[in-house]
Design a protein around this motif. Sequence first.
Motif, PDB file in Angstrom:
ATOM      1  N   LEU A  26       0.377   2.469  -8.238  1.00  0.00           N
ATOM      2  CA  LEU A  26      -1.059   2.703  -8.017  1.00  0.00           C
ATOM      3  C   LEU A  26      -1.703   1.629  -7.140  1.00  0.00           C
ATOM      4  O   LEU A  26      -2.899   1.672  -6.871  1.00  0.00           O
ATOM      5  CB  LEU A  26      -1.791   2.772  -9.367  1.00  0.00           C
ATOM      6  CG  LEU A  26      -1.406   3.950 -10.271  1.00  0.00           C
ATOM      7  CD1 LEU A  26      -2.079   3.821 -11.623  1.00  0.00           C
ATOM      8  CD2 LEU A  26      -1.768   5.287  -9.626  1.00  0.00           C
ATOM      9  N   SER A  27      -0.914   0.661  -6.684  1.00  0.00           N
ATOM     10  CA  SER A  27      -1.495  -0.476  -5.948  1.00  0.00           C
ATOM     11  C   SER A  27      -1.577  -0.218  -4.446  1.00  0.00           C
ATOM     12  O   SER A  27      -1.666  -1.164  -3.665  1.00  0.00           O
ATOM     13  CB  SER A  27      -0.687  -1.747  -6.225  1.00  0.00           C
ATOM     14  OG  SER A  27       0.579  -1.659  -5.612  1.00  0.00           O
ATOM     15  N   ASP A  28      -1.548   1.024  -4.047  1.00  0.00           N
ATOM     16  CA  ASP A  28      -1.634   1.379  -2.629  1.00  0.00           C
ATOM     17  C   ASP A  28      -2.809   2.325  -2.428  1.00  0.00           C
ATOM     18  O   ASP A  28      -2.959   3.286  -3.189  1.00  0.00           O
ATOM     19  CB  ASP A  28      -0.313   2.058  -2.228  1.00  0.00           C
ATOM     20  CG  ASP A  28      -0.335   2.540  -0.793  1.00  0.00           C
ATOM     21  OD1 ASP A  28       0.175   1.813   0.073  1.00  0.00           O
ATOM     22  OD2 ASP A  28      -0.865   3.650  -0.542  1.00  0.00           O
ATOM     23  N   PRO A  29      -3.659   2.081  -1.411  1.00  0.00           N
ATOM     24  CA  PRO A  29      -4.865   2.906  -1.235  1.00  0.00           C
ATOM     25  C   PRO A  29      -4.568   4.401  -1.049  1.00  0.00           C
ATOM     26  O   PRO A  29      -5.274   5.241  -1.606  1.00  0.00           O
ATOM     27  CB  PRO A  29      -5.513   2.327   0.035  1.00  0.00           C
ATOM     28  CG  PRO A  29      -4.926   0.973   0.207  1.00  0.00           C
ATOM     29  CD  PRO A  29      -3.584   0.991  -0.431  1.00  0.00           C
ATOM     30  N   ILE A  89      -3.440   5.850  -4.459  1.00  0.00           N
ATOM     31  CA  ILE A  89      -4.489   5.964  -5.472  1.00  0.00           C
ATOM     32  C   ILE A  89      -5.444   7.114  -5.116  1.00  0.00           C
ATOM     33  O   ILE A  89      -5.916   7.830  -5.999  1.00  0.00           O
ATOM     34  CB  ILE A  89      -5.197   4.603  -5.692  1.00  0.00           C
ATOM     35  CG1 ILE A  89      -5.647   4.495  -7.148  1.00  0.00           C
ATOM     36  CG2 ILE A  89      -6.367   4.383  -4.776  1.00  0.00           C
ATOM     37  CD1 ILE A  89      -5.946   3.094  -7.584  1.00  0.00           C
ATOM     38  N   ILE A  99      -8.435   3.079 -14.406  1.00  0.00           N
ATOM     39  CA  ILE A  99      -8.134   2.869 -12.982  1.00  0.00           C
ATOM     40  C   ILE A  99      -8.731   4.009 -12.144  1.00  0.00           C
ATOM     41  O   ILE A  99      -9.331   3.779 -11.091  1.00  0.00           O
ATOM     42  CB  ILE A  99      -6.610   2.747 -12.753  1.00  0.00           C
ATOM     43  CG1 ILE A  99      -6.085   1.433 -13.367  1.00  0.00           C
ATOM     44  CG2 ILE A  99      -6.253   2.821 -11.259  1.00  0.00           C
ATOM     45  CD1 ILE A  99      -4.573   1.277 -13.356  1.00  0.00           C
ATOM     46  N   ALA A 108     -11.507   3.722  -9.258  1.00  0.00           N
ATOM     47  CA  ALA A 108     -11.221   4.225  -7.909  1.00  0.00           C
ATOM     48  C   ALA A 108     -12.285   5.232  -7.485  1.00  0.00           C
ATOM     49  O   ALA A 108     -12.705   5.260  -6.325  1.00  0.00           O
ATOM     50  CB  ALA A 108      -9.831   4.862  -7.873  1.00  0.00           C
TER      51      ALA A 108
END
Lengths: 108, 108
Positions: A21-24, A27, A95, A99
């Motif tokens: 989930l750490s990538d735009p 996400i 999260i 987002a």
Amino acid sequence: MKILYHPKKEDIHLTAVLAALSDPIRIRLVLDIAKSGERPCGTFEQPVAKSTMSHHVRTLREAGVLNVRVQGTQHLLSLRSEDLEERFPGVLSSILKAAEALEREAPR
Amino acid sequence: MKILYHPKKEDIHLTAVLAALSDPIRIRLVLDIAKSGERPCGTFEQPVAKSTMSHHVRTLREAGVLNVRVQGTQHLLSLRSEDLEERFPGVLSSILKAAEALEREAPR
């Protein structure tokens, strides 16, 4: 038919989920699926090549975030929300909320 | 004295926070600090070299997860819980709860 690997619920790792989930792009993809429900892979508007998209989907699937169901030539994507909620209560939902709030501040 | 970079609250990015927390060593470190409060860098029992530890602390600091306060030769580490809670409500706390539950299942 190629069998796509999905980790069992008990083999989903917190750090792998966070990395996925750490990538735009990833996400946003997850947020889109959270809103729409199960959806064919080709229907997402993402500013990336098809091969890049496949890579992102694979990362999310192998981390246990996405379920990919093959139907003919289509890959149908859905979130493993229940599995994740059971394993790590509140993590995915908080999260996604964060987002979504960011997206409202700065739409695509 | 060297000034350590810390992002302003409004410059903390969700994806950077998730990336910083997506490593088992870093998530343990953050969990330890969450339990103990502000604590000198040298007092953590981690199975890694001092240089590796410095790298992890830097990653967490630059992502906005940790605050590092220099006092003489000591680096005092604390969590930026309030900043993170304000920016991304529930994200850090749910991740820490999940990490703590995993630790109870499989202690170090």
